[in-house]
Scaffold this motif. Structure first.
Motif, mmCIF file in Angstrom:
data_model
loop_
_atom_site.group_PDB
_atom_site.id
_atom_site.type_symbol
_atom_site.label_atom_id
_atom_site.label_comp_id
_atom_site.label_asym_id
_atom_site.label_seq_id
_atom_site.Cartn_x
_atom_site.Cartn_y
_atom_site.Cartn_z
ATOM 1 N N GLY A 134 -34.698 24.251 9.220
ATOM 2 C CA GLY A 134 -33.478 24.681 9.898
ATOM 3 C C GLY A 134 -32.501 25.348 8.951
ATOM 4 O O GLY A 134 -31.888 26.368 9.288
ATOM 5 N N ARG A 135 -32.365 24.797 7.750
ATOM 6 C CA ARG A 135 -31.463 25.405 6.762
ATOM 7 C C ARG A 135 -31.963 26.794 6.364
ATOM 8 O O ARG A 135 -31.178 27.738 6.223
ATOM 9 N N HIS A 136 -33.283 26.909 6.201
ATOM 10 C CA HIS A 136 -33.878 28.206 5.839
ATOM 11 C C HIS A 136 -33.591 29.252 6.904
ATOM 12 O O HIS A 136 -33.355 30.427 6.591
ATOM 13 N N LEU A 137 -33.608 28.830 8.177
ATOM 14 C CA LEU A 137 -33.410 29.768 9.284
ATOM 15 C C LEU A 137 -31.951 29.898 9.699
ATOM 16 O O LEU A 137 -31.637 30.691 10.588
ATOM 17 N N GLY A 138 -31.066 29.122 9.084
ATOM 18 C CA GLY A 138 -29.655 29.191 9.444
ATOM 19 C C GLY A 138 -29.335 28.552 10.777
ATOM 20 O O GLY A 138 -28.386 28.950 11.459
ATOM 21 N N ILE A 139 -30.104 27.535 11.169
ATOM 22 C CA ILE A 139 -29.885 26.839 12.436
ATOM 23 C C ILE A 139 -28.854 25.739 12.208
ATOM 24 O O ILE A 139 -29.019 24.883 11.343
ATOM 25 N N SER A 140 -27.808 25.755 12.989
ATOM 26 C CA SER A 140 -26.769 24.728 12.888
ATOM 27 C C SER A 140 -27.049 23.644 13.933
ATOM 28 O O SER A 140 -27.094 23.928 15.133
ATOM 29 N N PHE A 141 -27.251 22.403 13.469
ATOM 30 C CA PHE A 141 -27.518 21.315 14.411
ATOM 31 C C PHE A 141 -27.240 19.993 13.731
ATOM 32 O O PHE A 141 -27.137 19.903 12.506
ATOM 33 N N LYS A 142 -27.107 18.944 14.530
ATOM 34 C CA LYS A 142 -26.894 17.595 14.017
ATOM 35 C C LYS A 142 -28.252 16.932 13.851
ATOM 36 O O LYS A 142 -28.927 16.619 14.824
ATOM 37 N N HIS A 143 -28.643 16.701 12.599
ATOM 38 C CA HIS A 143 -29.957 16.132 12.309
ATOM 39 C C HIS A 143 -29.975 14.641 12.660
ATOM 40 O O HIS A 143 -28.968 13.941 12.531
ATOM 41 N N HIS A 144 -31.134 14.163 13.132
ATOM 42 C CA HIS A 144 -31.356 12.787 13.566
ATOM 43 C C HIS A 144 -30.570 12.451 14.826
ATOM 44 O O HIS A 144 -30.375 11.271 15.148
ATOM 45 N N ASP A 145 -30.105 13.444 15.511
ATOM 46 C CA ASP A 145 -29.591 13.326 16.877
ATOM 47 C C ASP A 145 -30.663 13.937 17.766
ATOM 48 O O ASP A 145 -31.083 15.081 17.545
ATOM 49 N N ALA A 146 -31.141 13.193 18.773
ATOM 50 C CA ALA A 146 -32.310 13.642 19.540
ATOM 51 C C ALA A 146 -32.075 15.006 20.188
ATOM 52 O O ALA A 146 -32.959 15.870 20.165
ATOM 53 N N ALA A 147 -30.895 15.225 20.758
ATOM 54 C CA ALA A 147 -30.617 16.513 21.381
ATOM 55 C C ALA A 147 -30.532 17.616 20.333
ATOM 56 O O ALA A 147 -31.053 18.723 20.524
ATOM 57 N N GLY A 148 -29.879 17.318 19.204
ATOM 58 C CA GLY A 148 -29.777 18.315 18.142
ATOM 59 C C GLY A 148 -31.126 18.668 17.553
ATOM 60 O O GLY A 148 -31.431 19.844 17.303
ATOM 61 N N ASP A 149 -31.969 17.668 17.342
ATOM 62 C CA ASP A 149 -33.293 17.931 16.780
ATOM 63 C C ASP A 149 -34.177 18.689 17.768
ATOM 64 O O ASP A 149 -34.970 19.546 17.366
ATOM 65 N N ALA A 150 -34.076 18.370 19.062
ATOM 66 C CA ALA A 150 -34.848 19.113 20.061
ATOM 67 C C ALA A 150 -34.417 20.577 20.089
ATOM 68 O O ALA A 150 -35.255 21.498 20.161
ATOM 69 N N TYR A 151 -33.109 20.807 20.020
ATOM 70 C CA TYR A 151 -32.594 22.180 19.979
ATOM 71 C C TYR A 151 -33.141 22.927 18.755
ATOM 72 O O TYR A 151 -33.634 24.061 18.861
ATOM 73 N N ALA A 152 -33.083 22.278 17.578
ATOM 74 C CA ALA A 152 -33.572 22.922 16.365
ATOM 75 C C ALA A 152 -35.071 23.190 16.448
ATOM 76 O O ALA A 152 -35.546 24.238 16.009
#
Length: 288
Positions: A134-152
């Motif tokens: 995600g960092r490599h691709l510039g994806i902003s999300f909350k890690h270890h949050d199920a919704a955030g991880d699904a989005y990423a």
């Protein structure tokens, strides 16, 4: 075909203890919407390390439905879909084991592991964990949050499709030599990569500040569970470079256990013997 990325968080080390699920629905080449649902585990046993990992405790799920009711509400969205998961072996096993526990049929779908996708499309990354990709691709999300991880996870699949020249996520397996996994009642097949990615160059040896090579001298260390910021072999190499003796089993000679989420028997043994146990944050502070 429907495309949905999923992610589970579990209450303890068992796969049949989901406490949260996130879903990200891909439509017209983009993540169109995201859902999140808390799940009440059947025994309400929350392990401290899992709570530290994702921040979910008994209070969050006290009024939530158990897995069968949650699955009933999601079954129509999952049946017949192409399901994406980052480290699908974990998320699909959560569905399988929890359905087995409740003696209910799992949804029927094909699935793709985006860890395998990332290894094929970006082989030179030092790690293919979701936060690193995600960092490599510039994806902003909350890690270890199920919704955030699904989005990423959904965004990783879309980016990989674009990088591989696929017409969409459905076309990605054929482009990178990936065999889809399959889950249905009485049928399970893992997602497999047919082609090995180009081998990444070995990581450089840790560059340590003066004196750090003896910081762990005389200590015997065991690593157990999942680490987020580095692979377990990298952590073992770093500990060895700092003078530690790294072993695989918890014995009387061990005086430090570094434990991440998913730690099981080794962690229990360490606690029974009164050994020093630290989480990844404390380990990183120790090694600097």
């Amino acid at each position: 075909m429907k495309v949905v990325a999923i992610d589970f968080e579990t209450a303890n080390e068992t796969r049949s203890s989901p406490c949260s699920i996130g879903l990200a629905f891909i439509e017209d080449g983009a993540v169109a919407r995201v859902e999140h649902h808390y799940i009440r585990p059947w025994d309400m046993r929350f392990a401290p390390f899992n709570i530290a990992f994702h921040g979910i405790g008994p209070g969050h799920v006290a009024d939530a439905d158990e897995f069968p009711a949650v699955l009933d509400g999601l079954r129509a969205k999952l049946d017949g879909a192409l399901v994406l998961a980052h480290n699908a072996a974990f998320d699909i096993s959560v569905i399988r084991r929890t359905c087995e526990h409740y003696r209910i049929a799992p949804p029927a779908f094909d699935y793709m592991c985006t860890v395998q996708v990332a290894r094929s499309v970006w082989p030179s990354l030092p790690s293919h964990k979701l936060n690193v990709v995600g960092r490599h691709l510039g994806i902003s999300f909350k890690h270890h949050d199920a919704a955030g991880d699904a989005y990423a996870c959904g965004q990783v699949a879309l980016a990989a499709a674009g990088q591989a020249g696929a017409t969409g996520v459905h076309d990605l397996p054929a482009r990178i030599g990936l065999t889809l996994g399959r889950l249905s009642q009485g049928d399970y097949a893992p997602s497999q990569s047919r082609h090995l990615p180009r081998q990444a160059p070995p990581p450089p040896r840790p560059v340590l500040p003066p004196g750090a090579e003896r910081r762990l001298a005389g200590r015997t260390v065991v690593f157990t569970g999942q680490l987020d910021t580095m692979s377990r072999p990298d952590a073992q190499d770093l500990a060895a470079a700092m003078g530690a003796r790294v072993v695989l089993s918890v014995t009387k000679a061990v005086d430090l256990v570094v434990a991440g989420p998913g730690a099981g028997a080794k962690l229990r043994t360490a606690r029974e013997r009164g050994l020093q146990v630290m989480d990844e944050e404390a380990w990183l502070a120790l090694v600097g």
